[in-house]
Design a protein around this motif. Structure first.
Motif, PDB file in Angstrom:
ATOM      1  N   TYR A 253      34.506  50.808  39.261  1.00 19.16           N
ATOM      2  CA  TYR A 253      33.529  51.455  40.146  1.00 19.16           C
ATOM      3  C   TYR A 253      34.052  52.820  40.605  1.00 19.16           C
ATOM      4  CZ  TYR A 253      29.808  51.755  43.608  1.00 19.16           C
ATOM      5  OH  TYR A 253      28.714  52.149  44.321  1.00 19.16           O
ATOM      6  N   LEU A 254      35.352  52.834  40.952  1.00 15.33           N
ATOM      7  CA  LEU A 254      35.993  54.084  41.372  1.00 15.33           C
ATOM      8  C   LEU A 254      35.870  55.131  40.267  1.00 15.33           C
ATOM      9  CD1 LEU A 254      37.918  55.082  43.765  1.00 15.33           C
ATOM     10  CD2 LEU A 254      39.767  54.644  42.163  1.00 15.33           C
ATOM     11  N   LEU A 255      36.108  54.707  39.030  1.00 17.02           N
ATOM     12  CA  LEU A 255      36.104  55.650  37.907  1.00 17.02           C
ATOM     13  C   LEU A 255      34.691  56.059  37.507  1.00 17.02           C
ATOM     14  CD1 LEU A 255      38.859  54.008  35.660  1.00 17.02           C
ATOM     15  CD2 LEU A 255      39.070  56.057  37.077  1.00 17.02           C
ATOM     16  N   ALA A 256      33.740  55.128  37.617  1.00 16.92           N
ATOM     17  CA  ALA A 256      32.398  55.393  37.075  1.00 16.92           C
ATOM     18  C   ALA A 256      31.445  55.939  38.134  1.00 16.92           C
ATOM     19  CB  ALA A 256      31.817  54.125  36.454  1.00 16.92           C
ATOM     20  N   ARG A 257      31.686  55.674  39.405  1.00 11.87           N
ATOM     21  CA  ARG A 257      30.660  55.973  40.393  1.00 11.87           C
ATOM     22  C   ARG A 257      31.095  56.878  41.535  1.00 11.87           C
ATOM     23  NH1 ARG A 257      27.621  54.363  37.210  1.00 11.87           N
ATOM     24  NH2 ARG A 257      25.859  52.968  37.416  1.00 11.87           N
ATOM     25  N   THR A 258      32.346  57.273  41.579  1.00  9.15           N
ATOM     26  CA  THR A 258      32.774  58.109  42.697  1.00  9.15           C
ATOM     27  C   THR A 258      33.361  59.407  42.152  1.00  9.15           C
ATOM     28  OG1 THR A 258      35.014  57.239  42.763  1.00  9.15           O
ATOM     29  CG2 THR A 258      33.354  56.053  44.053  1.00  9.15           C
ATOM     30  N   ASN A 259      33.516  60.352  43.029  1.00 13.04           N
ATOM     31  CA  ASN A 259      34.112  61.634  42.647  1.00 13.04           C
ATOM     32  C   ASN A 259      35.574  61.670  43.052  1.00 13.04           C
ATOM     33  OD1 ASN A 259      32.015  63.022  41.374  1.00 13.04           O
ATOM     34  ND2 ASN A 259      31.037  63.379  43.366  1.00 13.04           N
TER      35      ASN A 259
ATOM     36  N   SER B 294      42.098  39.984  37.225  1.00 13.62           N
ATOM     37  CA  SER B 294      41.608  41.187  36.554  1.00 13.62           C
ATOM     38  C   SER B 294      40.208  41.543  37.040  1.00 13.62           C
ATOM     39  CB  SER B 294      41.575  40.993  35.038  1.00 13.62           C
ATOM     40  OG  SER B 294      42.858  40.715  34.566  1.00 13.62           O
ATOM     41  N   LEU B 295      39.380  40.516  37.317  1.00 14.15           N
ATOM     42  CA  LEU B 295      38.042  40.771  37.855  1.00 14.15           C
ATOM     43  C   LEU B 295      38.148  41.412  39.236  1.00 14.15           C
ATOM     44  CD1 LEU B 295      36.042  37.552  36.869  1.00 14.15           C
ATOM     45  CD2 LEU B 295      35.396  39.902  36.315  1.00 14.15           C
ATOM     46  N   CYS B 296      39.054  40.832  40.067  1.00 11.00           N
ATOM     47  CA  CYS B 296      39.191  41.333  41.438  1.00 11.00           C
ATOM     48  C   CYS B 296      39.661  42.778  41.445  1.00 11.00           C
ATOM     49  CB  CYS B 296      40.180  40.473  42.229  1.00 11.00           C
ATOM     50  SG  CYS B 296      39.576  38.812  42.479  1.00 11.00           S
ATOM     51  N   TYR B 297      40.556  43.122  40.497  1.00 10.64           N
ATOM     52  CA  TYR B 297      41.072  44.492  40.441  1.00 10.64           C
ATOM     53  C   TYR B 297      40.190  45.377  39.568  1.00 10.64           C
ATOM     54  CZ  TYR B 297      43.846  48.025  37.908  1.00 10.64           C
ATOM     55  OH  TYR B 297      44.264  49.156  37.275  1.00 10.64           O
ATOM     56  N   GLY B 298      39.646  44.798  38.504  1.00 10.08           N
ATOM     57  CA  GLY B 298      38.934  45.584  37.494  1.00 10.08           C
ATOM     58  C   GLY B 298      37.635  46.179  38.006  1.00 10.08           C
TER      59      GLY B 298
ATOM     60  N   VAL C 116      49.233  43.117  31.527  1.00 14.23           N
ATOM     61  CA  VAL C 116      48.922  43.512  30.161  1.00 14.23           C
ATOM     62  C   VAL C 116      47.416  43.422  29.865  1.00 14.23           C
ATOM     63  CG1 VAL C 116      49.251  42.853  27.763  1.00 14.23           C
ATOM     64  CG2 VAL C 116      51.205  42.967  29.304  1.00 14.23           C
ATOM     65  N   SER C 117      46.729  42.451  30.476  1.00 12.68           N
ATOM     66  CA  SER C 117      45.345  42.197  30.054  1.00 12.68           C
ATOM     67  C   SER C 117      44.287  42.846  30.961  1.00 12.68           C
ATOM     68  CB  SER C 117      45.091  40.688  29.958  1.00 12.68           C
ATOM     69  OG  SER C 117      45.375  40.067  31.181  1.00 12.68           O
ATOM     70  N   ALA C 118      44.627  43.147  32.228  1.00 10.01           N
ATOM     71  CA  ALA C 118      43.619  43.685  33.150  1.00 10.01           C
ATOM     72  C   ALA C 118      42.959  44.978  32.665  1.00 10.01           C
ATOM     73  CB  ALA C 118      44.234  43.889  34.538  1.00 10.01           C
ATOM     74  N   PRO C 119      43.707  45.890  31.994  1.00 11.99           N
ATOM     75  CA  PRO C 119      43.045  47.124  31.538  1.00 11.99           C
ATOM     76  C   PRO C 119      41.836  46.866  30.652  1.00 11.99           C
ATOM     77  CG  PRO C 119      45.407  47.351  31.374  1.00 11.99           C
ATOM     78  CD  PRO C 119      45.152  45.922  31.741  1.00 11.99           C
ATOM     79  N   PHE C 120      41.823  45.757  29.927  1.00 15.65           N
ATOM     80  CA  PHE C 120      40.660  45.455  29.084  1.00 15.65           C
ATOM     81  C   PHE C 120      39.429  45.238  29.960  1.00 15.65           C
ATOM     82  CE2 PHE C 120      44.182  44.713  26.340  1.00 15.65           C
ATOM     83  CZ  PHE C 120      43.737  45.048  25.071  1.00 15.65           C
ATOM     84  N   MET C 121      39.659  44.606  31.130  1.00 19.69           N
ATOM     85  CA  MET C 121      38.549  44.392  32.063  1.00 19.69           C
ATOM     86  C   MET C 121      38.082  45.736  32.627  1.00 19.69           C
ATOM     87  SD  MET C 121      36.736  41.945  33.367  1.00 19.69           S
ATOM     88  CE  MET C 121      37.561  40.372  33.627  1.00 19.69           C
ATOM     89  N   VAL C 122      39.037  46.573  33.023  1.00 20.32           N
ATOM     90  CA  VAL C 122      38.683  47.881  33.595  1.00 20.32           C
ATOM     91  C   VAL C 122      37.855  48.684  32.590  1.00 20.32           C
ATOM     92  CG1 VAL C 122      39.578  50.083  34.439  1.00 20.32           C
ATOM     93  CG2 VAL C 122      40.710  47.948  35.089  1.00 20.32           C
ATOM     94  N   ALA C 123      38.337  48.740  31.343  1.00 21.37           N
ATOM     95  CA  ALA C 123      37.658  49.557  30.338  1.00 21.37           C
ATOM     96  C   ALA C 123      36.251  49.030  30.070  1.00 21.37           C
ATOM     97  CB  ALA C 123      38.470  49.574  29.045  1.00 21.37           C
ATOM     98  N   THR C 124      36.123  47.699  29.948  1.00 21.44           N
ATOM     99  CA  THR C 124      34.812  47.127  29.637  1.00 21.44           C
ATOM    100  C   THR C 124      33.839  47.341  30.797  1.00 21.44           C
ATOM    101  OG1 THR C 124      36.034  45.426  28.460  1.00 21.44           O
ATOM    102  CG2 THR C 124      33.678  45.084  28.717  1.00 21.44           C
ATOM    103  N   LEU C 125      34.317  47.129  32.029  1.00 26.72           N
ATOM    104  CA  LEU C 125      33.415  47.283  33.180  1.00 26.72           C
ATOM    105  C   LEU C 125      33.046  48.746  33.407  1.00 26.72           C
ATOM    106  CD1 LEU C 125      34.701  44.704  35.811  1.00 26.72           C
ATOM    107  CD2 LEU C 125      32.954  44.467  34.052  1.00 26.72           C
ATOM    108  N   GLU C 126      33.984  49.660  33.163  1.00 29.00           N
ATOM    109  CA  GLU C 126      33.640  51.070  33.355  1.00 29.00           C
ATOM    110  C   GLU C 126      32.565  51.473  32.344  1.00 29.00           C
ATOM    111  OE1 GLU C 126      36.610  54.147  32.799  1.00 29.00           O
ATOM    112  OE2 GLU C 126      35.151  55.650  33.416  1.00 29.00           O
ATOM    113  N   ALA C 127      32.752  51.039  31.088  1.00 27.79           N
ATOM    114  CA  ALA C 127      31.727  51.348  30.074  1.00 27.79           C
ATOM    115  C   ALA C 127      30.400  50.723  30.476  1.00 27.79           C
ATOM    116  CB  ALA C 127      32.173  50.825  28.715  1.00 27.79           C
TER     117      ALA C 127
END
Lengths: 364, 275
Positions: free
Chosen positions: B81-87, B72-76, B148-159
Motif C-alpha cells: 500500500y505504501l509503495l502503490a498508494r502513497t507519495n 508476510s500478509l501482515c507486512y506485505g 526470504v518469502s515475504a517479498p513475493f507477497m509484497v510484489a504480488t500485492l503491489e502489482a
C-alpha cells in the motif's frame, strides 16, 4: 444554499483559474471543450484535488482556501462520475447504502434508505446484482442513487449521458431533469452535449482553457455567445470584428470566425445601425436559419451576400446543416425540400445571403 | 493470392526451431521430476511416512510456512500500500530494499539474520535479556523463512494494487468513507485475487526454503528441521527416503498450484506486465 468557487491550481502544466458561483434551485451546467478543465473543477469541488490558491465555499463553509482543506469525507458532496465508478465487488444495494454506512448508519437503516432509492430509480429488481451485470442505463441510475442517497449539499454530475447508448439517453435525461428539480442542494452538471444542456440547464457556465469565459441562461448563450466553443455549442455563427461607421453603411470590418487567428482572411459584414461607437471591438452573431441560399445573386442591397461553396451537409434534428466555405465561413440551416429544390451537394457553388438586421452585434 | 496465404501462415506460426527448443527444454525440466517419481520406493512408502521423524518434519514445515505466509500478509499489505498508494519519499529505494531478499542468495540472508539476531548480533543480546532466543529455534526458522518469502507477497500485492482503479477509492472518499473503511470495503475485496496469488507464491517459496533456515536456525529435528532440511540430511543416510520426501514436497507444490491455478495465472502475468 450557495457555492462560491475560485479555483486556482496548476497540475502537470495545466493552469486552472475558474471563478463562478451556483445557487440551490438553479441547476448549473458547466460546459467546455475536452481538456478545458471541467473535470479538474469537479475534482477540486469534491476534494479529490486541492487548490493552490483561491477558495471554495459551500453554504458559507470553507471547503478549501489553499491552506485549510476539508477532506472529501467531510464535504458532503455527491459525485456521479463519468464512468460511474460503482464498486465492482458490491451489490447495487450495497453500493447505494455505502455512503450511509460510512456515515455511521446501521446496516438495516442504510438498507432501508437504499431501498427507497432503489424504488425511486426503478432498480429494485436489480438490487442484488453486481454492477457488471447491469446495462449502461441501469448502472447510471445506480450511480445517481448512490450519490443522492447521502443527501449531499452539492451534487456533481460529470457527463452523465456520455457513456450511454442512444436508446437509453432520453430516459436518463428526463430522469436527471426530474431528480434535479426535486434536489434541494446546489447541483452542477458537466456536459458537452447541447441537447442535455438545453433541457437541463437554468444557468450555463462556459469554461475554456481552465478559465470561465461566459456565464448566463441558455437564452443568453443562444443570443450572445462569447467564444467559438459557446457559439458552436448553441449552433450560432459567430464572428469577431470591429464596428465601422465611416463607410456608407454601418458594418463590422475585419470579421473572422471567432477563435480564428488575426492572420486568417477577413470579410466585411453589413449590420443595422448599432448602439455602439465606431471602432468598438465586437462579436457579430448570426443564426443559421437567417441565412438564405440561392443560385442567383440576391438583388437587395440590404442583404449581405457571399458566393460560397458547399463543404458538407449534415442532418440535425429535423433539418439540414450546410457548412459553407468561401470569403466567409458560414453554417446555414435549411429544410430537406430546400435542398432538393437547390440540387445542393457537397462542392455546389451557392450564394449565401442574410439581412443586416439579422446580425446581432455586441461588445467583445 | 498464394503469396498472401504463405505470408499469413509465416506470420501466424513461430519458426520451427522455437517450439523444438521449448519442448526440449521442458523435457530437461521434467525428466528429473519423472526420475524422482519412478525411483521412489513406493512399496515402503507407507512405512517411511509413518516414521515419526518424517511426520515431525512435515508438520514443522507446514507450521513454519503457514506462519510465514500470515506474517508476510501482515507486512506485505502495508508495504504494498505504501509503495502503490502513497507519495512516500525514496519510493524506488524502499521498493528495491523490500524486494532485495528475492535476489539475495538465501544463505546470505541467513548469515545476515545471524548478524542481527544472533547471540552476538545487533539485537541478539537485547532479545536474550528479555528471554527471546531466535537462532536455532522454531521462531528463528519462521523468521528466516519469512525473510526470504515475504517479498513475493509484497510484489504480488503491489502489482494487484496498481491494477485497481484508484478513482474508486476517491469515489468512496466522497461518499464519506474513512481511509480504513475504504481499505476494508473497497480495496481488499477487489484485491482478493492478488491476495490468493501472493499467498500461493509465498507459501510455495516458504515451503522450499533451505539456505536461510539452515544458516540461521540450523537443522534440529522437531524444532528447526523442515522438510527440505530433512531431505538434505537423508541424502547422506537414506537416499530412497530423500526421494520419497522430495515427491511429497512436489505433491504439496502441485496441490497449491492446482488449487489456485485459475487465480495465479492471470495475477502473475499482470505482475509481469507491470514490472
Amino acid at each position: 444554499m450557495t457555492l462560491r468557487a475560485d479555483i486556482q491550481l496548476t497540475r502537470d502544466g495545466f493552469v486552472c483559474n475558474a471563478r463562478f458561483s451556483a445557487e440551490s434551485g438553479e441547476p448549473c451546467t458547466l460546459i467546455g471543450p475536452n481538456g478545458s478543465g471541467k473535470s479538474t473543477v469537479a475534482a477540486a469541488l469534491a476534494g479529490i484535488l486541492r487548490i493552490d490558491t483561491g477558495s471554495i465555499e459551500l453554504n458559507k463553509t470553507s471547503l478549501d482556501n489553499g491552506r485549510r482543506v476539508l477532506c472529501p469525507q467531510r464535504r458532503n458532496v455527491g459525485v456521479v462520475f463519468q464512468d460511474r465508478l460503482l464498486f465492482p465487488t458490491m451489490t447495487v444495494r450495497d453500493n447505494i447504502a455505502f455512503g450511509l454506512r460510512a456515515r455511521g448508519q446501521s446496516k438495516n437503516e442504510a438498507n432501508r434508505s437504499a431501498g427507497k432509492w432503489l424504488d425511486r430509480l426503478d432498480l429494485t429488481q436489480h438490487a442484488d446484482k453486481r454492477p457488471s451485470q447491469l446495462s449502461g442505463g441501469q448502472a447510471q441510475r445506480a450511480a445517481l442513487a448512490r450519490a443522492l442517497a447521502i443527501d449531499p449539499d452539492l451534487l456533481i454530475l460529470d457527463e452523465p449521458l456520455a457513456e450511454l447508448d442512444p436508446e437509453s439517453k432520453p430516459g436518463i435525461r428526463r430522469l436527471i431533469a426530474d431528480l434535479l428539480n426535486e434536489f434541494t442542494g446546489v447541483s452542477i452538471l458537466i456536459t458537452h452535449d447541447p441537447l442535455e444542456a438545453r433541457s437541463l440547464a437554468q444557468r450555463i457556465v462556459v469554461i475554456e482553457d481552465g478559465a470561465i469565459v461566459q456565464t448566463g441562461s441558455p437564452d443568453d448563450l443562444q443570443r450572445t455567445p462569447r467564444s467559438a466553443f459557446a457559439a458552436a455549442f448553441v449552433g450560432i455563427n459567430l464572428f469577431a470584428g470591429v464596428i465601422t461607421l465611416t463607410a456608407d453603411k454601418p458594418s463590422v470590418t475585419g470579421a473572422r470566425r471567432a477563435g480564428q487567428s488575426d492572420d486568417a482572411p477577413s470579410t466585411t459584414i453589413r449590420i443595422a445601425s448599432p448602439d455602439l461607437p465606431d471602432r468598438a471591438e465586437v462579436f457579430a452573431a448570426l443564426h443559421p436559419r437567417a441565412i438564405i441560399l440561392s443560385h442567383d445573386k440576391p438583388a437587395s442591397s440590404a442583404r449581405n451576400a457571399h458566393h460560397c461553396t458547399v463543404e458538407s451537409i449534415d442532418p440535425i434534428d429535423g433539418a439540414l446543416r450546410v457548412t459553407l466555405t468561401g470569403p466567409i465561413e458560414l453554417t446555414a440551416e435549411i429544410t430537406d425540400e430546400a435542398r432538393t429544390d437547390l440540387h445542393l451537394t457537397a462542392g455546389s457553388p451557392i450564394w449565401a445571403s442574410f439581412k443586416a438586421t439579422e446580425v446581432r452585434v455586441y461588445r467583445r | 493470392m498464394s503469396r498472401t496465404t504463405s505470408k499469413s501462415r509465416g506470420e501466424g506460426a513461430a519458426p520451427i526451431l522455437l517450439p523444438v527448443i521449448a519442448i526440449a527444454g521442458l523435457a530437461l525440466f521434467l525428466l528429473p521430476l519423472f526420475g524422482m517419481v519412478i525411483r521412489t520406493p513406493w512399496d515402503s512408502a507407507a512405512a517411511m511416512l509413518s516414521d515419526p521423524a518424517i511426520f515431525k518434519a512435515l508438520r514443522l514445515s507446514l507450521l513454519v510456512s503457514v506462519t510465514a505466509v500470515l506474517l508476510s500478509l501482515c507486512y506485505g499489505f502495508p508495504m504494498a500500500y505504501l509503495l502503490a498508494r502513497t507519495n512516500v519519499p525514496f519510493r524506488r529505494l524502499i521498493r528495491a530494499l523490500a524486494l532485495l531478499p528475492m535476489v539475495l542468495p538465501p544463505i546470505v540472508g541467513g548469515i545476515a539474520l545471524l548478524s542481527a539476531f544472533g547471540r552476538n548480533g545487533i539485537l541478539g543480546p537485547a532479545l536474550e535479556s528479555i528471554g527471546i532466543h531466535l537462532p536455532y529455534s522454531t521462531a528463528g526458522a519462521i523468521l528466516a523463512v519469512t525473510f526470504v518469502s515475504a517479498p513475493f507477497m509484497v510484489a504480488t500485492l503491489e502489482a494487484g494494487l496498481h491494477d485497481l482503479d484508484d478513482r474508486l477509492e476517491s469515489a468512496a472518499a466522497t461518499l464519506g468513507a474513512s481511509r480504513w473503511t475504504i481499505i476494508r470495503r473497497v480495496v481488499l475485496p477487489q484485491l482478493l485475487p492478488a491476495l490468493l496469488a501472493g499467498t500461493a507464491l509465498t507459501f510455495a517459496r516458504a515451503l522450499g526454503e533451505f539456505g536461510a533456515t539452515i544458516a540461521f536456525a540450523g537443522s534440529m529435528p522437531g524444532r528447526t528441521q523442515t522438510l527440505p532440511l530433512a531431505i538434505y540430511q537423508s541424502l547422506h543416510t537414506n537416499l530412497e527416503g530423500a526421494f520419497l520426501l522430495s515427491v511429497l514436497l512436489l505433491a504439496v507444490s502441485l496441490v497449491v498450484l492446482i488449487a489456485l491455478r485459475s487465480r495465479i495465472i492471470p495475477a502473475t502475468s499482470k505482475q509481469g506486465a507491470n514490472q
